[in-house]
Design an enzyme around this catalytic site. Structure first.
Site, short mmCIF file in Angstrom:
data_model
loop_
_atom_site.label_atom_id
_atom_site.label_comp_id
_atom_site.label_asym_id
_atom_site.label_seq_id
_atom_site.Cartn_x
_atom_site.Cartn_y
_atom_site.Cartn_z
CG ASP A 9 5.53 25.63 -97.28
OD1 ASP A 9 5.83 24.75 -96.46
OD2 ASP A 9 6.36 26.21 -98.02
CG LEU A 10 7.17 28.79 -91.73
CD1 LEU A 10 6.41 30.06 -91.43
CD2 LEU A 10 7.59 28.13 -90.41
CG ASP A 11 11.76 27.57 -95.97
OD1 ASP A 11 12.04 28.74 -96.24
OD2 ASP A 11 12.48 26.60 -96.25
CB THR A 17 13.39 29.93 -92.75
OG1 THR A 17 12.13 29.47 -93.20
CG2 THR A 17 13.18 30.83 -91.55
CE LYS A 45 14.53 26.91 -101.86
NZ LYS A 45 14.35 27.99 -102.83
CB SER A 116 5.61 24.27 -91.91
OG SER A 116 7.01 24.20 -91.92
CB ALA A 117 8.36 19.79 -93.74
CE LYS A 147 4.58 20.55 -96.46
NZ LYS A 147 5.03 21.95 -96.37
CD GLU A 171 4.28 23.54 -99.92
OE1 GLU A 171 5.34 24.05 -100.35
OE2 GLU A 171 4.23 22.86 -98.89
CG ASP A 172 8.41 27.37 -101.13
OD1 ASP A 172 7.83 26.61 -100.33
OD2 ASP A 172 9.64 27.52 -101.16
P1 B16 Z 1 13.17 21.67 -89.64
P2 B16 Z 1 8.37 24.14 -95.15
C1 B16 Z 1 10.67 22.91 -94.55
O1 B16 Z 1 9.76 23.96 -94.32
C2 B16 Z 1 11.90 23.46 -95.25
O2 B16 Z 1 11.57 23.94 -96.55
C3 B16 Z 1 12.94 22.37 -95.39
O3 B16 Z 1 14.11 22.89 -95.99
C4 B16 Z 1 13.26 21.81 -93.99
O4 B16 Z 1 14.19 20.74 -94.08
C5 B16 Z 1 11.96 21.31 -93.34
O5 B16 Z 1 11.03 22.38 -93.27
C6 B16 Z 1 12.20 20.78 -91.94
O6 B16 Z 1 12.58 21.85 -91.11
O7 B16 Z 1 14.54 21.10 -89.75
O8 B16 Z 1 13.15 23.08 -89.08
O9 B16 Z 1 12.23 20.76 -88.88
O10 B16 Z 1 8.75 24.62 -96.53
O11 B16 Z 1 7.65 22.81 -95.15
O12 B16 Z 1 7.66 25.20 -94.34
MG MG Z 2 8.26 25.73 -98.42
#
Ligand code: B16
Ligand code: MG
Length: 221
Positions: A9-11, A17, A45, A116-117, A147, A171-172
């Site tokens: 996962d990224l964030d 972030t 998240k 990552s999402a 997810k 993942e977090d």
């Molecule tokens: P974006 P992850 C997710 O990242 C974030 O945790 C979530 O808060 C965010 O809404 C989602 O990415 C979409 O991000 O708006 O930049 O496309 O935890 O899946 O790495």
């Molecule tokens: Mg995350």
């Protein structure tokens, strides 16, 4: 267990972030007369941009007030604010142990994937100077369901040609751990036991500093 790929996962795993997402959503919610706090933010998240907006609107009892076009405009506005905040991201923001782990995985010929999402993942990885250490970055638009559905992890495994049985996901977020388990992969959680264990996390670590290739190899022994 033989590990042939690690999906990150990224964030919340590679960097933090989440605070920038929170600032941008809080500002947008306030504009709509909706207040959100850090506890509510936990539910955002790992959740996609549009689903995050829907959750905020439901939280403020405004779920049926807006047209699809208005929602798209609001999500775009939030993203523009978020992207402005991303200028602050630099290599010093990579979480402890992550670069070292990625180098170890390269040396061990283990595939590395970002699941990552976030549609901003490629830009963030560039700012962190980590792009070259990943074999594949899944574009969330490539998959039908976000997810906690397993799609993004299954797509990542497929892209690097590895059976999910040989994959570890890190993942977090609760939604992310559920996605990894639905994909039938081993799930490593970064965060608190009481938050991540109920979602089926195989092992929870308090921070990325405890991650290493030798640690991952002990999983499933
Ligand atoms: P974006 P992850 C997710 O990242 C974030 O945790 C979530 O808060 C965010 O809404 C989602 O990415 C979409 O991000 O708006 O930049 O496309 O935890 O899946 O790495
Ligand atoms: Mg995350």
């Amino acid at each position: 267990m033989i590990i042939k790929a690690v999906l990150f996962d990224l964030d919340g795993v590679i960097t933090d972030t989440a605070e920038y997402h929170y600032v941008a959503w809080k500002q947008l919610a306030a504009q709509l007369g909706i207040e959100i706090d850090e506890a509510f933010n936990e539910q955002l998240k790992g959740v996609s941009r549009m689903e995050s907006l829907e959750r905020i609107l439901r939280h403020g009892n405004r779920a049926n007030d807006l047209s699809a076009e208005e929602k798209i405009a609001l999500a775009t506005q939030k993203n523009n604010e978020y992207v402005k905040l991303l200028v602050n991201v630099s290599p010093k923001d990579v979480y402890p142990g992550i670069r070292e782990l990625l180098l170890e995985l390269r040396a061990a010929d283990v595939r590395t994937v970002i699941a990552s999402a976030s549609k901003n993942a490629p830009q963030i990885l560039n700012s962190l100077a980590l792009t070259d250490l990943f074999d594949y970055i899944v574009n969330p638009d490539e998959v039908a369901h976000g997810k906690p559905a397993p799609d993004i992890f299954l797509r990542g495994a497929e892209a690097v040609g590895v059976n999910p049985a040989f994959c570890v996901g890190i993942e977090d977020a609760q939604a992310g751990v559920e996605a990894i388990k639905s994909a039938k992969m081993v799930a490593v959680g970064i965060g608190e036991e009481h938050v991540l264990k109920p979602s089926g996390t195989d092992v929870v670590l308090p921070s990325t500093g405890s991650l290493s290739w030798s640690f991952l190899q002990t999983l499933g022994e």
